[in-house]
Scaffold this motif. Structure first.
Motif, PDB file in Angstrom:
ATOM      1  N   ILE A   1       5.735   3.510   1.362  1.00 31.41           N
ATOM      2  CA  ILE A   1       5.141   2.179   1.477  1.00 31.41           C
ATOM      3  C   ILE A   1       4.635   2.005   2.909  1.00 31.41           C
ATOM      4  CG2 ILE A   1       5.582  -0.303   1.469  1.00 31.41           C
ATOM      5  CD1 ILE A   1       7.556   0.092  -0.748  1.00 31.41           C
ATOM      6  N   MET A   2       3.358   1.687   3.018  1.00 35.43           N
ATOM      7  CA  MET A   2       2.749   1.480   4.325  1.00 35.43           C
ATOM      8  C   MET A   2       2.664  -0.023   4.574  1.00 35.43           C
ATOM      9  SD  MET A   2      -0.272   4.364   4.108  1.00 35.43           S
ATOM     10  CE  MET A   2      -0.505   4.530   5.879  1.00 35.43           C
ATOM     11  N   GLY A   3       3.454  -0.502   5.500  1.00 39.60           N
ATOM     12  CA  GLY A   3       3.476  -1.924   5.807  1.00 39.60           C
ATOM     13  C   GLY A   3       2.389  -2.305   6.788  1.00 39.60           C
ATOM     14  N   LYS A   4       2.589  -3.424   7.459  1.00 48.05           N
ATOM     15  CA  LYS A   4       1.635  -3.860   8.473  1.00 48.05           C
ATOM     16  C   LYS A   4       1.862  -3.051   9.749  1.00 48.05           C
ATOM     17  CE  LYS A   4       1.667  -8.531   6.575  1.00 48.05           C
ATOM     18  NZ  LYS A   4       2.002  -9.957   6.816  1.00 48.05           N
ATOM     19  N   PRO A   5       0.785  -2.641  10.417  1.00 47.46           N
ATOM     20  CA  PRO A   5       0.955  -1.807  11.619  1.00 47.46           C
ATOM     21  C   PRO A   5       1.640  -2.572  12.745  1.00 47.46           C
ATOM     22  CG  PRO A   5      -1.332  -2.481  11.367  1.00 47.46           C
ATOM     23  CD  PRO A   5      -0.628  -2.908  10.117  1.00 47.46           C
TER      24      PRO A   5
ATOM     25  N   VAL B   1       0.869  -1.172   0.000  1.00 52.14           N
ATOM     26  CA  VAL B   1       0.000   0.000   0.000  1.00 52.14           C
ATOM     27  C   VAL B   1       0.907   1.224   0.000  1.00 52.14           C
ATOM     28  CG1 VAL B   1      -1.696   1.316   1.330  1.00 52.14           C
ATOM     29  CG2 VAL B   1      -1.901  -1.178   1.151  1.00 52.14           C
ATOM     30  N   VAL B   2       0.696   2.113  -0.965  1.00 48.81           N
ATOM     31  CA  VAL B   2       1.596   3.253  -1.137  1.00 48.81           C
ATOM     32  C   VAL B   2       0.794   4.544  -1.056  1.00 48.81           C
ATOM     33  CG1 VAL B   2       3.323   4.340  -2.618  1.00 48.81           C
ATOM     34  CG2 VAL B   2       3.058   1.840  -2.638  1.00 48.81           C
TER      35      VAL B   2
ATOM     36  N   LYS C   1      -2.366  -6.671   8.020  1.00 51.58           N
ATOM     37  CA  LYS C   1      -2.694  -6.185   6.680  1.00 51.58           C
ATOM     38  C   LYS C   1      -1.839  -4.968   6.332  1.00 51.58           C
ATOM     39  CE  LYS C   1      -6.291  -9.027   6.606  1.00 51.58           C
ATOM     40  NZ  LYS C   1      -6.303  -9.454   8.013  1.00 51.58           N
ATOM     41  N   ALA C   2      -1.276  -4.971   5.134  1.00 48.81           N
ATOM     42  CA  ALA C   2      -0.566  -3.784   4.651  1.00 48.81           C
ATOM     43  C   ALA C   2      -1.530  -2.603   4.589  1.00 48.81           C
ATOM     44  CB  ALA C   2       0.019  -4.061   3.270  1.00 48.81           C
ATOM     45  N   GLY C   3      -1.111  -1.471   5.111  1.00 47.37           N
ATOM     46  CA  GLY C   3      -1.972  -0.295   5.124  1.00 47.37           C
ATOM     47  C   GLY C   3      -3.040  -0.331   6.192  1.00 47.37           C
ATOM     48  N   ALA C   4      -3.063  -1.400   6.996  1.00 46.62           N
ATOM     49  CA  ALA C   4      -3.970  -1.525   8.148  1.00 46.62           C
ATOM     50  C   ALA C   4      -5.437  -1.694   7.756  1.00 46.62           C
ATOM     51  CB  ALA C   4      -3.809  -0.345   9.111  1.00 46.62           C
ATOM     52  N   TYR C   5      -5.698  -2.287   6.570  1.00 47.03           N
ATOM     53  CA  TYR C   5      -7.095  -2.569   6.229  1.00 47.03           C
ATOM     54  C   TYR C   5      -7.170  -3.748   5.274  1.00 47.03           C
ATOM     55  CZ  TYR C   5      -6.826  -0.633   1.462  1.00 47.03           C
ATOM     56  OH  TYR C   5      -6.518  -0.404   0.141  1.00 47.03           O
TER      57      TYR C   5
ATOM     58  N   SER D   1      -7.584   8.276   5.362  1.00 46.94           N
ATOM     59  CA  SER D   1      -8.944   8.823   5.408  1.00 46.94           C
ATOM     60  C   SER D   1      -9.152   9.947   4.397  1.00 46.94           C
ATOM     61  CB  SER D   1      -9.227   9.345   6.819  1.00 46.94           C
ATOM     62  OG  SER D   1     -10.461  10.014   6.869  1.00 46.94           O
ATOM     63  N   GLY D   2     -10.177   9.797   3.547  1.00 45.10           N
ATOM     64  CA  GLY D   2     -10.548  10.833   2.596  1.00 45.10           C
ATOM     65  C   GLY D   2      -9.585  11.012   1.444  1.00 45.10           C
ATOM     66  N   ARG D   3      -8.645  10.081   1.277  1.00 45.21           N
ATOM     67  CA  ARG D   3      -7.613  10.237   0.252  1.00 45.21           C
ATOM     68  C   ARG D   3      -7.537   9.005  -0.646  1.00 45.21           C
ATOM     69  NH1 ARG D   3      -2.132  11.899   3.196  1.00 45.21           N
ATOM     70  NH2 ARG D   3      -1.567  12.477   1.043  1.00 45.21           N
ATOM     71  N   GLU D   4      -6.846   9.177  -1.759  1.00 39.84           N
ATOM     72  CA  GLU D   4      -6.594   8.074  -2.672  1.00 39.84           C
ATOM     73  C   GLU D   4      -5.174   7.559  -2.460  1.00 39.84           C
ATOM     74  OE1 GLU D   4      -7.925   7.697  -7.076  1.00 39.84           O
ATOM     75  OE2 GLU D   4      -5.841   8.409  -7.163  1.00 39.84           O
ATOM     76  N   HIS D   5      -5.016   6.232  -2.459  1.00 41.39           N
ATOM     77  CA  HIS D   5      -3.693   5.633  -2.377  1.00 41.39           C
ATOM     78  C   HIS D   5      -3.558   4.565  -3.444  1.00 41.39           C
ATOM     79  CE1 HIS D   5      -6.232   3.043   0.219  1.00 41.39           C
ATOM     80  NE2 HIS D   5      -5.473   2.060  -0.244  1.00 41.39           N
ATOM     81  N   ARG D   6      -2.341   4.110  -3.641  1.00 39.90           N
ATOM     82  CA  ARG D   6      -2.068   3.058  -4.621  1.00 39.90           C
ATOM     83  C   ARG D   6      -1.864   1.721  -3.914  1.00 39.90           C
ATOM     84  NH1 ARG D   6       3.019   4.183  -7.850  1.00 39.90           N
ATOM     85  NH2 ARG D   6       3.786   5.074  -5.908  1.00 39.90           N
ATOM     86  N   VAL D   7      -2.294   0.668  -4.565  1.00 44.33           N
ATOM     87  CA  VAL D   7      -1.972  -0.685  -4.119  1.00 44.33           C
ATOM     88  C   VAL D   7      -1.205  -1.359  -5.250  1.00 44.33           C
ATOM     89  CG1 VAL D   7      -2.830  -2.919  -3.335  1.00 44.33           C
ATOM     90  CG2 VAL D   7      -4.011  -0.816  -2.641  1.00 44.33           C
ATOM     91  N   LEU D   8       0.026  -1.747  -4.968  1.00 41.97           N
ATOM     92  CA  LEU D   8       0.888  -2.395  -5.951  1.00 41.97           C
ATOM     93  C   LEU D   8       1.032  -3.860  -5.587  1.00 41.97           C
ATOM     94  CD1 LEU D   8       3.755   0.270  -6.048  1.00 41.97           C
ATOM     95  CD2 LEU D   8       1.835   0.067  -7.634  1.00 41.97           C
ATOM     96  N   THR D   9       0.752  -4.739  -6.528  1.00 37.62           N
ATOM     97  CA  THR D   9       0.958  -6.165  -6.302  1.00 37.62           C
ATOM     98  C   THR D   9       1.872  -6.715  -7.380  1.00 37.62           C
ATOM     99  OG1 THR D   9      -1.160  -6.480  -5.187  1.00 37.62           O
ATOM    100  CG2 THR D   9      -0.113  -8.438  -6.103  1.00 37.62           C
TER     101      THR D   9
END
Length: 214
Positions: free
Chosen positions: A98-102, A92-93, A167-171, A116-124
């Motif tokens: 890069i936002m890893g697991k919390p 999750v970027v 979970k990556a990105g905490a969700y 919250s309220g924003r767009e992010h990228r998910v790269l696989t």
């Protein structure tokens, strides 16, 4: 999608139309979500996670990182016991981070507040290797996810559910986290953890064939 009446009429159940033949496949991941997605399209791989160093190189771009991780996981799983090894990695970027697991509850709440309220990228990244092609081949699929604006109470309740912690990105978009997703652009299955269209194209490139059940 077939409904129950159509399933009875055709003799086939949803998800069983394609059956892979002639190839032993290994999933180099402990992810139950990736296994679920592969089974959804008629694959039932052997599951054997590999242990690789997941440290990010200095100045390594997120796309390069997930591609390298997927390849290293697949390469580490190659043995003579299987024909193909599939490795994958999801990140999750947000902006360039890069936002890893919390690490803990506070970290999970901080991540969700930033999403919250924003767009992010998910790269696989998805990679395949075989004994004949040990170097492998990898692709990276990008999707964009926009979150609704979350209240502090919503964030706290979600974190207390326990879902964010592995979970990556905490969700998890396939879980309770779906309630926060306002829009997805790209591959939904890629956000879950494995972009199915691109994965099947890779499998075909490595010689996997499919046949309809009789």
């Amino acid at each position: 999608m077939l409904n129950n009446l159509e399933s009875e009429a055709t003799g086939h159940t949803p998800g069983s139309f394609w059956k892979p033949v002639g190839t032993r496949l290994r999933l180099a991941s402990a992810s139950a979500r990736r296994l679920m997605l592969l089974r959804q399209v008629g694959l039932d791989p052997e599951v054997r996670p590999t242990n690789v160093d997941e440290s990010r190189h200095a100045d390594e771009h997120a796309v390069d990182y997930v591609r390298r991780m997927a390849l290293e996981k697949a390469r580490a799983g190659v043995t003579g016991e299987v024909d193909l090894v599939l490795g994958a990695d999801t990140a999750v970027v947000l902006e360039d981070e890069i936002m890893g697991k919390p690490r803990d509850q506070a970290d999970a709440m901080s991540m969700l507040a930033r999403l919250s309220g924003r767009e992010h990228r998910v790269l696989t990244g998805v990679a395949l290797c075989s004994p004949d092609r040990p170097g492998g081949r990898a692709v990276v699929v990008e999707s964009r996810v926009r979150f609704k604006r979350l209240s502090d109470a919503e964030i706290l309740a979600y974190v207390k559910s326990g879902e964010p912690f592995d979970k990556a990105g905490a969700y998890a978009i396939q879980g309770l986290g779906a309630a926060w997703v306002a829009r997805v652009s790209g591959s939904y299955s890629g956000v879950v953890g494995l972009p199915l269209f691109e994965t099947l194209e890779l499998l075909r490139d490595f010689g996997l064939t499919f046949s309809a059940p009789e």
